[in-house]
Write an enzyme that holds these catalytic residues in place. Structure first.
Site, PDB file in Angstrom:
ATOM      1  N   THR A   1       8.094  -1.129  -7.131  1.00 43.67           N
ATOM      2  CA  THR A   1       7.313  -1.152  -8.375  1.00 43.67           C
ATOM      3  C   THR A   1       7.223   0.229  -9.001  1.00 43.67           C
ATOM      4  OG1 THR A   1       5.979  -2.963  -7.477  1.00 43.67           O
ATOM      5  CG2 THR A   1       5.081  -1.779  -9.360  1.00 43.67           C
ATOM      6  N   THR A   2       7.022   1.254  -8.169  1.00 42.97           N
ATOM      7  CA  THR A   2       6.853   2.619  -8.659  1.00 42.97           C
ATOM      8  C   THR A   2       8.100   3.132  -9.359  1.00 42.97           C
ATOM      9  OG1 THR A   2       5.264   3.031  -6.886  1.00 42.97           O
ATOM     10  CG2 THR A   2       6.190   4.968  -7.934  1.00 42.97           C
TER      11      THR A   2
ATOM     12  N   TYR B   1       2.712 -13.687 -11.429  1.00 40.09           N
ATOM     13  CA  TYR B   1       2.451 -14.478 -12.630  1.00 40.09           C
ATOM     14  C   TYR B   1       2.321 -15.977 -12.345  1.00 40.09           C
ATOM     15  CZ  TYR B   1       2.408 -15.988 -17.488  1.00 40.09           C
ATOM     16  OH  TYR B   1       2.042 -16.545 -18.685  1.00 40.09           O
TER      17      TYR B   1
ATOM     18  N   TYR C   1       5.746  -7.843   0.612  1.00 43.54           N
ATOM     19  CA  TYR C   1       4.898  -6.943  -0.161  1.00 43.54           C
ATOM     20  C   TYR C   1       3.761  -7.731  -0.790  1.00 43.54           C
ATOM     21  CZ  TYR C   1       3.797  -3.278  -3.662  1.00 43.54           C
ATOM     22  OH  TYR C   1       3.188  -2.331  -4.456  1.00 43.54           O
TER      23      TYR C   1
ATOM     24  N   ARG D   1      -1.194  -6.694  -8.826  1.00 41.46           N
ATOM     25  CA  ARG D   1      -0.049  -6.843  -9.729  1.00 41.46           C
ATOM     26  C   ARG D   1       0.450  -8.287  -9.816  1.00 41.46           C
ATOM     27  NH1 ARG D   1       2.491  -2.309 -11.642  1.00 41.46           N
ATOM     28  NH2 ARG D   1       1.924  -0.319 -10.693  1.00 41.46           N
TER      29      ARG D   1
ATOM     30  N   LYS E   1       3.898  -4.900   3.695  1.00 42.60           N
ATOM     31  CA  LYS E   1       3.294  -3.793   2.966  1.00 42.60           C
ATOM     32  C   LYS E   1       2.033  -4.363   2.344  1.00 42.60           C
ATOM     33  CE  LYS E   1       3.812  -0.603  -0.926  1.00 42.60           C
ATOM     34  NZ  LYS E   1       4.618  -0.208  -2.107  1.00 42.60           N
TER      35      LYS E   1
ATOM     36  N   ILE F   1       3.770   2.872   2.918  1.00 40.99           N
ATOM     37  CA  ILE F   1       4.759   3.089   1.860  1.00 40.99           C
ATOM     38  C   ILE F   1       3.958   3.639   0.695  1.00 40.99           C
ATOM     39  CG2 ILE F   1       6.408   2.040   0.267  1.00 40.99           C
ATOM     40  CD1 ILE F   1       7.074   0.024   2.477  1.00 40.99           C
TER      41      ILE F   1
END
Length: 293
Positions: A46-47, A109, A135, A140, A164, A206
């Site tokens: 994502t980052t 979503y 993850y 998010r 994660k 992470i």
């Protein structure tokens, strides 16, 4: 999977001022984190602003990091999404020879049920030629993977080796740590509660901030893993203000402001994200000056 114990970093994708991918800066960031003692690299998470990268740009990022790393550290590649069939197809058609595992985000979503999440990762596990790190980032995705679902996946699929965990909920993290199989890794995805999770039996992190202040953050994690709680806490409390700052206006705007201060890259992000405000940059720049004074 001892190679994933310690500090991994979710690498940014640095941009030039015109928002094109800055491969020179990316190489410099890889060198920065390796020299800082980071244990492994996570590419296109994502980052990395992967949601706004083209297929060609993603491959450019992969090629750049693979070359810069030159097999020095283990690497994880982000492959995930909210279309299970598309994720399966990507797993089957991506060259993963340079990667040790895949980080796959819970579907966002759609807001699937726990059974839907389980069936999604069942399909991912069956399709992946590499170990999977699940993850969980409900901030998010708009859905939380409950501990019992993670434990069920860990028990049913041997190539699901870790989670994660980025719910920011230390109680949920402790439930995972209590019930996970012995060889399953519970990795923090939240910089602020990394040390408490490590102290409770977690495998590390992470990290976002770990790529900026690589030496300090990775040493904190190593001290925690070694049981040196007092020294680890000292580093944790020293870094706490910056952890708040880097997420104050969203990720990766904050960490890119740190890189700007460290002369590693610009602070440029792509819309719909916007660059950190001057007020936030000043706080991060002042913190960095004080840290290295």
């Amino acid at each position: 999977m001892k190679k994933f114990i310690g500090t991994g970093v979710a690498l940014v994708t640095p941009f030039n001022k015109d928002t094109s991918v800055d491969t020179i800066a990316l190489v410099n960031i890889v060198e920065h984190v390796i020299e800082g003692g980071i244990e492994y690299l996570v590419v296109l998470g994502t980052t990395a602003e992967s949601a706004v990268l083209t297929t060609e740009e993603k491959q450019l990022v992969i090629d750049t990091v693979v070359k810069a790393n030159n097999k020095r550290l283990p690497m994880i590649l982000g492959i995930g999404g909210n279309n299970t069939a598309a994720v399966v197809d990507e797993l089957k058609n991506t060259d993963l020879q340079d990667f040790d595992a895949v980080l796959s985000v819970s579907p966002y979503y759609n807001k699937p049920t726990q059974e839907g999440i389980y069936q999604h990762f069942k399909a991912v596990a069956e399709a992946s030629p590499k170990p999977i790190v699940v993850y969980n980032v409900p901030g998010r995705t708009a859905s939380n993977i409950l501990p019992e679902t993670i434990i069920r996946l860990a028990n049913d699929f041997k190539n699901i080796i870790a989670v994660k965990e980025a719910a920011g909920d230390i109680v949920q993290a402790m439930r995972l740590l209590k019930d996970a199989p012995e060889d399953f890794l519970v990795i923090s995805g939240d910089d602020m509660i990394t040390l408490p999770m490590v102290n409770a039996g977690g495998a590390g992190v992470i990290s976002v901030i770990g790529q900026g202040y690589a030496k300090e953050f990775s040493e904190m994690v190593r001290l925690g893993l070694a049981g040196n709680i007092k020294a680890a806490n000292e580093l944790h409390y020293q870094l706490m203000p910056a952890i708040d700052y880097i997420f104050e206006e969203g990720n990766p705007a904050g960490i890119k402001a740190v890189f700007e201060k460290l002369n590693l890259s610009t602070a440029t992000v792509r819309l719909p994200l916007i660059e950190a405000s001057e007020a936030l940059k000043e706080k991060l720049h002042n913190f960095t000056d004080a840290l290295y004074a």
